[in-house]
Design an enzyme around this catalytic site. Structure first.
Site, PDB file in Angstrom:
ATOM      1  N   LYS A 176       0.806  -1.214   0.000  1.00  0.00           N
ATOM      2  CA  LYS A 176       0.000   0.000   0.000  1.00  0.00           C
ATOM      3  C   LYS A 176       0.843   1.271   0.000  1.00  0.00           C
ATOM      4  O   LYS A 176       0.450   2.295  -0.576  1.00  0.00           O
ATOM      5  CB  LYS A 176      -0.962  -0.019   1.189  1.00  0.00           C
ATOM      6  CG  LYS A 176      -2.060  -1.082   1.081  1.00  0.00           C
ATOM      7  CD  LYS A 176      -2.983  -1.054   2.266  1.00  0.00           C
ATOM      8  CE  LYS A 176      -4.159  -1.995   2.101  1.00  0.00           C
ATOM      9  NZ  LYS A 176      -3.775  -3.403   1.954  1.00  0.00           N
ATOM     10  N   GLU A 222      -2.106   6.559   8.096  1.00  0.00           N
ATOM     11  CA  GLU A 222      -2.535   7.673   7.264  1.00  0.00           C
ATOM     12  C   GLU A 222      -3.665   8.410   7.963  1.00  0.00           C
ATOM     13  O   GLU A 222      -4.305   7.887   8.882  1.00  0.00           O
ATOM     14  CB  GLU A 222      -2.987   7.203   5.886  1.00  0.00           C
ATOM     15  CG  GLU A 222      -4.240   6.356   5.878  1.00  0.00           C
ATOM     16  CD  GLU A 222      -4.630   5.889   4.487  1.00  0.00           C
ATOM     17  OE1 GLU A 222      -3.835   6.076   3.550  1.00  0.00           O
ATOM     18  OE2 GLU A 222      -5.732   5.342   4.340  1.00  0.00           O
ATOM     19  N   ARG A 273      -5.815  -8.089  -8.720  1.00  0.00           N
ATOM     20  CA  ARG A 273      -6.428  -9.420  -8.825  1.00  0.00           C
ATOM     21  C   ARG A 273      -7.899  -9.259  -9.174  1.00  0.00           C
ATOM     22  O   ARG A 273      -8.403  -8.139  -9.232  1.00  0.00           O
ATOM     23  CB  ARG A 273      -6.307 -10.144  -7.484  1.00  0.00           C
ATOM     24  CG  ARG A 273      -6.786  -9.269  -6.316  1.00  0.00           C
ATOM     25  CD  ARG A 273      -6.823  -9.983  -5.000  1.00  0.00           C
ATOM     26  NE  ARG A 273      -6.999  -9.087  -3.871  1.00  0.00           N
ATOM     27  CZ  ARG A 273      -8.125  -8.509  -3.517  1.00  0.00           C
ATOM     28  NH1 ARG A 273      -9.208  -8.685  -4.240  1.00  0.00           N
ATOM     29  NH2 ARG A 273      -8.190  -7.718  -2.458  1.00  0.00           N
TER      30      ARG A 273
END
Length: 723
Positions: free
Chosen positions: A113, A197, A290
């Site tokens: 990420k 974050e 995916r």
């Protein structure tokens, strides 16, 4: 020779891939574990794995692909689907097995990420402030720091770099919650890598994702999906397309294509964003490299089999978007599709996992035009000697604690938003899961589609958290109006038809005041003949059964076998109450399914020193005090030193709120906290790291010289999140 593909996954997504491969004429191989083999009956070949951990073992999966002479490997989603080590291992095995997914270099960025955020930032794509963290102190520093001249502050979100499905993610509202959240996220991260974050979780933030498809040279988008109906950051209801204005969606499409082009993306991928409906501010979240759980609704609005296209892109011919006629910008969608995730969870108990056993006679699926069901509660056409269930008339499926709680995906498609919503409501009214052991979230699905916020398009990512009670109430109302005692024709083992009531239907068991029951209480040493004798004489022998009669005096709630409450009269007294005084009772069904209760002991809910498990889960961590007691009790030294260690173990203080045990449920960690300050007097029988502990089982007995606080029922802290 046609291609031969190993599907390195399980459940409904494995069935989904096996079906598309079969249509293309490919040979198929499935892997499965004991008690979880329904998907394997859709494959030409099936290989049993030694344990569920093997789904995450690169060497094991590559060995299966080699030994079965596969030409391709499809990872599905979850497990190894985002691990670059898998395609690397396949390429190093001679290069004869093709990985159906992005290249290892793309996976390295897309599955991390922080690397994905760094890619987005380098391309001018907006991201929320964030940084890598290696300690709770780093999280404190980030929250106290500044970005763009403004203090970051709380709330913040701690995430695992390799998390998914809601695992490894916690929102921290203030500095007091940092330590515990950091520890839980770390425990749910396979790589033990985290970042933090700024949490954009206020009212109005919607979760939007863009479906991307690429051939390694060209990329294209297939519009967007909205996934804002979430609980604990796991998606429950998704819709395509979003009802946001096209002007708000176009920047997300452009950003997705920019990043996908830079990566030279090949295969299916999803680029996820948060959008503020008030300001239309947006930020990039992550890449899912995916096939996505909710790919189904994109298939419906675009009229394309995404998995089929994915397989073809990795075949020896027609492996370009142009050959698939997917190279041109798609026409804007003119219809709507909704996916409803049916899960084995109890919404009335905080969406707690509800393990148990389901049979084919327990389930009735909806159907009709515009309704599609993707589920692993199914049996395929292929029986393998080692896979049981295909020949049975009444097949059995086990819902355990090792895998995701998803039972089925109900996908509806309509020409308008209103029509799709109406079809969804009809589908959930037709749906029936009749086992009392397994609770589902069907009322949440029904309540969501009924709620005014859904109708108005006013749902955000925390909407369900704020409105769960109202959503449940609405859903129960919808289902109540559509339910009645139903007679079904069921085939018995001889192929004959017989009428029968749906087992386990809410309120379908007729119980009325005046109903009489006979109760026999027998010690385990009593013989079977003793328990069935007609004699009612009493005896002082501990092996003599005692018999009583119970009459229901009144019924407050009849949802048997889930819950039954009211008052009864009996031939025995309770707590000094005479046999002529009605006794209030509530009988509820436990979620402790598929747990060997013989090795454990039940906690006494009336004893404040007993700490019981509030849910079923695998023990992955115990408090040092419990560990010390376990160590001392299992020592093989002479008794003096053993007794001394045992005494020292009991001197370890347990503080109120400490994690007595951590239970892993669907790979998410749940803390069972100490209800008061004290010492561990003893540990419950069978309790140790690695065992599956059932709901209501005794964890430990605490003792204290001071106040015992509010009781010791096993407080649940730090509920896991899912995205």
């Amino acid at each position: 020779m046609p291609p031969k593909v190993l599907i390195a996954n399980r459940g409904e997504i494995a069935i989904r891939i096996l079906r598309s491969a079969s249509e293309l004429g490919w040979s198929t191989v499935a892997v499965y574990t004991e008690g979880d083999s329904s998907h394997a009956t859709f494959a030409d070949e099936a290989v049993r794995l030694a344990s569920t951990a093997d789904f995450l073992n690169v060497d094991v999966i590559v060995d299966v692909a080699r030994s079965t002479q596969c030409t391709h490997l499809h990872p599905g989603y979850g497990f190894l689907s985002e691990n670059p080590a898998l395609p690397l291992a396949l390429s190093q095995s001679g290069g004869s097995i093709t990985f159906i997914g992005p290249s290892p270099s793309t996976l390295r960025i897309a599955s991390d990420k922080m690397l994905s955020r760094e890619l987005a930032s380098s391309l001018g794509v907006q991201i929320a402030p964030g940084m890598r963290v290696t300690s709770a102190a780093n999280v404190h520093s980030f929250a106290a720091g500044q970005v763009g001249g403004e203090k970051v502050g709380y709330p913040v979100m701690i995430k695992a770099l390799d998390g998914g499905g809601g695992r490894g993610i916690r929102v921290v509202e203030d500095e007091s919650g940092v330590e515990e959240a950091f520890k839980r996220c770390l425990g749910e991260s396979p790589s033990k890598q985290l970042f933090v974050e700024k949490a954009l979780t206020g009212t109005g933030w919607k979760h939007i994702e863009v479906q991307i498809i690429g051939d390694g040279t060209a990329v294209n988008h297939l519009w967007e999906r909205e996934c804002s109906v979430q609980r604990r950051f796991q998606k429950i209801v998704e819709i395509a397309p979003s009802r946001l204005p096209r002007s708000a969606i176009q920047p997300l499409l452009d950003a997705s294509l920019k990043m996908a082009n830079h990566l030279k993306y090949k295969g299916l991928g999803t680029f996820e964003f948060l959008v503020n409906t008030h300001s239309l501010e947006w930020v990039f979240l992550e890449i899912n490299p995916r096939v996505q759980v909710e790919h189904t609704i994109t298939e419906e609005i675009c009229n394309i089999d995404l998995v089929r296209a994915q397989l073809i892109l990795f075949s020896s011919s027609h492996n370009t978007l142009s050959a698939l006629s997917l190279h041109l910008p798609p026409a804007p969608p003119t219809s709507y599709a909704i996916q409803l995730r049916l899960t084995a969870e109890n919404p009335q108990r905080g969406f707690q996992l509800s393990p148990g056993t389901l049979r084919s006679s327990d389930v009735v699926w909806p159907g009709g035009r515009g309704v599609r069901i993707d589920t692993w509660l199914a049996v395929g056409p292929n029986d393998h000697p080692q896979v049981k269930g295909g020949d049975g008339i009444d097949v059995q499926w086990v819902v355990g604690t090792d895998f995701d709680s998803l039972l089925a995906k109900i996908i509806v498609h309509g020409s308008t938003f209103e029509e799709a919503t109406e079809k969804g409501l009809r589908a959930v009214r037709e749906l029936w899961v009749g086992s009392g052991a397994v609770k589902t979230n069907v009322a949440v699905l029904a309540g969501t589609l009924t709620h005014q916020a859904w109708i108005d398009g006013a749902v955000d990512t925390l909407w369900l958290e704020r409105n769960a009670t109202e959503v449940l109430r609405l859903g129960e109302g919808v289902l109540g109006r559509g339910r009645r005692e139903t007679k079904l024709l069921k085939r018995n083992a001889k192929g004959q038809q017989e009428a029968g009531n749906l087992a386990g239907q809410r309120g379908s068991v007729i119980l009325q005041p005046g109903s009489l029951f006979h109760l026999t209480l027998s010690p385990s040493s009593a013989s079977e003949s003793d328990t069935t004798t007609a004699s009612s004489s009493s005896s002082s022998s501990s092996t003599t059964p005692t018999k009583h009669s119970i009459t229901l005096a009144s019924i407050a709630q009849n949802a048997f076998p889930e819950v039954l409450s009211g008052t009864f009269l009996s031939s025995f007294s309770a707590g000094g109450t005479s046999s002529t005084t009605p006794i209030s009772f509530t009988l509820t069904q436990s979620t402790s399914a598929n747990v060997s209760t013989g090795q454990f002991e039940l906690a006494d809910p009336n004893d404040p020193t007993h700490v019981g498990a509030p849910m079923t889960g695998k023990i992955v961590e115990v408090h040092p005090a419990l560990a010390a007691v376990l160590s001392s009790s299992s020592a093989s030294d002479p008794s003096p030193s053993r007794a001394e260690r045992n005494l020292n173990a009991r001197r370890i203080k347990v503080r109120k709120g400490d994690a007595l045990v951590v239970l892993s449920v669907m790979k998410m960690e749940n803390v069972i906290a100490a209800p008061f300050d004290g010492y561990v007097e003893r540990v419950g029988s069978g309790v140790r790291v690695g065992v599956v502990l059932g709901e209501g089982m005794l964890i430990c007995v605490l003792s204290t010289s001071g106040s015992m606080g509010d009781g010791a029922s096993g407080k649940l802290e730090g509920r896991a999140s899912r995205l």
